[in-house]
Design a protein around this motif. Structure first.
Motif, PDB file in Angstrom:
ATOM      1  N   ARG B  36      -2.437 -32.355   6.346  1.00 44.07           N
ATOM      2  CA  ARG B  36      -1.233 -32.439   5.533  1.00 44.07           C
ATOM      3  C   ARG B  36      -1.102 -33.866   5.007  1.00 44.07           C
ATOM      4  O   ARG B  36      -1.531 -34.835   5.658  1.00 44.07           O
ATOM      5  N   GLN B  37      -0.527 -33.976   3.807  1.00 43.29           N
ATOM      6  CA  GLN B  37      -0.393 -35.274   3.175  1.00 43.29           C
ATOM      7  C   GLN B  37       1.055 -35.476   2.784  1.00 43.29           C
ATOM      8  O   GLN B  37       1.606 -34.694   1.999  1.00 43.29           O
ATOM      9  N   ASP B  38       1.661 -36.497   3.347  1.00 46.36           N
ATOM     10  CA  ASP B  38       3.067 -36.796   3.109  1.00 46.36           C
ATOM     11  C   ASP B  38       3.192 -38.185   2.506  1.00 46.36           C
ATOM     12  O   ASP B  38       2.349 -39.060   2.772  1.00 46.36           O
ATOM     13  N   SER B  84      10.688 -29.685   7.671  1.00 46.75           N
ATOM     14  CA  SER B  84       9.763 -30.778   7.997  1.00 46.75           C
ATOM     15  C   SER B  84       8.308 -30.439   7.666  1.00 46.75           C
ATOM     16  O   SER B  84       7.454 -31.331   7.672  1.00 46.75           O
ATOM     17  N   GLN B  85       8.063 -29.179   7.382  1.00 46.97           N
ATOM     18  CA  GLN B  85       6.707 -28.769   7.013  1.00 46.97           C
ATOM     19  C   GLN B  85       6.484 -28.778   5.499  1.00 46.97           C
ATOM     20  O   GLN B  85       5.405 -28.398   5.031  1.00 46.97           O
ATOM     21  N   THR B  86       7.488 -29.216   4.768  1.00 49.38           N
ATOM     22  CA  THR B  86       7.295 -29.450   3.335  1.00 49.38           C
ATOM     23  C   THR B  86       6.249 -30.540   3.168  1.00 49.38           C
ATOM     24  O   THR B  86       6.404 -31.649   3.678  1.00 49.38           O
ATOM     25  N   SER B  87       5.184 -30.220   2.448  1.00 46.91           N
ATOM     26  CA  SER B  87       4.066 -31.161   2.372  1.00 46.91           C
ATOM     27  C   SER B  87       3.029 -30.614   1.385  1.00 46.91           C
ATOM     28  O   SER B  87       3.180 -29.525   0.837  1.00 46.91           O
ATOM     29  N   TYR B  89      -0.848 -29.537   1.506  1.00 41.64           N
ATOM     30  CA  TYR B  89      -1.843 -29.198   2.525  1.00 41.64           C
ATOM     31  C   TYR B  89      -3.233 -29.169   1.889  1.00 41.64           C
ATOM     32  O   TYR B  89      -3.444 -28.560   0.844  1.00 41.64           O
ATOM     33  N   ARG B 112       0.695 -27.052  -2.495  1.00 41.75           N
ATOM     34  CA  ARG B 112       1.987 -27.739  -2.411  1.00 41.75           C
ATOM     35  C   ARG B 112       3.003 -26.752  -1.868  1.00 41.75           C
ATOM     36  O   ARG B 112       3.285 -25.735  -2.503  1.00 41.75           O
TER      37      ARG B 112
END
Lengths: 114, 116
Positions: B36-38, B84-87, B89, B112
């Protein structure tokens, strides 16, 4: 916790300038150091995979060096061009066994102005 | 030669919904990875697989499950999505990386995911 640090975080240069970035990583249990180039709206693409202390790799105007004993790698771009604008990621592969897992740095974002 | 293909490219979920992200590679790679990339953070490894039928936890596995029933596919599941899993991938794959012949990872284009 293993940490991979890249500096600088961002860089703005003029076309034709040469530039370099640093990647710092743990100096123990080393397997490999990867460099990736990541353009906006695309996926990361591999530039280099380096495994031996003292390794030097080159692809066109981009080159990289590796020092595993002190835990750093440099990426150099000679004569930057606007198409070099991207985020450059380094990733450390290490640990007690080689599982292929990589720990990525946050990246250095390069912007080259024409 | 498609490389690594991720499905879907975008998705919006409500909190508590479940979904599965699919990663498919046609390069006969043994190893597959989910990241995951935040913002402000590097790519973080969620789960990975070293071969068909095997999976292992990465750096941030909580809230996710994975399966590798076929060599070419690696599925990432969210059982009960949380904001919190908005990211974004990313899936990646590589050959067996061992020794001096360490192989690069090949990445998909990303998914996305927004969770409201």
């Amino acid at each position: 916790i293993l940490n991979v640090e890249q500096s600088p975080q961002s860089l703005h240069v003029q076309e034709g300038d040469s530039t370099n970035f640093t990647c710092s990583f743990p100096s123990s249990n080393f397997y490999a150091l990867h460099w990736y180039r990541w353009e906006t709206a695309k996926s990361p693409e591999a530039l280099f995979v380096m495994t031996l202390n003292g390794d030097e790799k080159k692809k066109g105007r981009i080159s990289a060096t590796l020092n595993t004993k002190e835990g750093y790698s440099y990426l150099y771009i000679k004569g930057s061009q606007p198409e070099d604008s991207a985020t450059y990621l380094c990733a450390f592969g290490g640990g007690s066994s080689n599982t292929g897992k990589l720990i990525f740095g946050q990246g250095t974002t390069l912007q080259v102005k024409p | 030669n498609a490389g690594v293909t991720q499905t879907p490219k975008f998705r919006v979920l409500k909190t508590g919904q479940s979904m599965t992200l699919l990663c498919a590679q046609d390069m006969n790679h043994e190893y597959m990875y989910w990241y995951r990339q935040d913002p402000g953070m590097g790519l973080r490894l969620i789960h990975y697989s070293v071969g068909e039928g095997t999976t292992a936890k990465g750096e941030v596995p909580d809230g996710y499950n994975v399966s590798r029933l076929k060599k070419q596919n690696f599925l990432l599941g969210l059982e009960s999505a949380a904001p919190s899993q908005t990211s974004v991938y990313f899936c990646a794959s590589s050959y067996f990386p061992g020794g001096a012949d360490n192989q690069p990872q090949h990445f998909g284009d990303g998914t996305r995911l927004s969770i409201l």
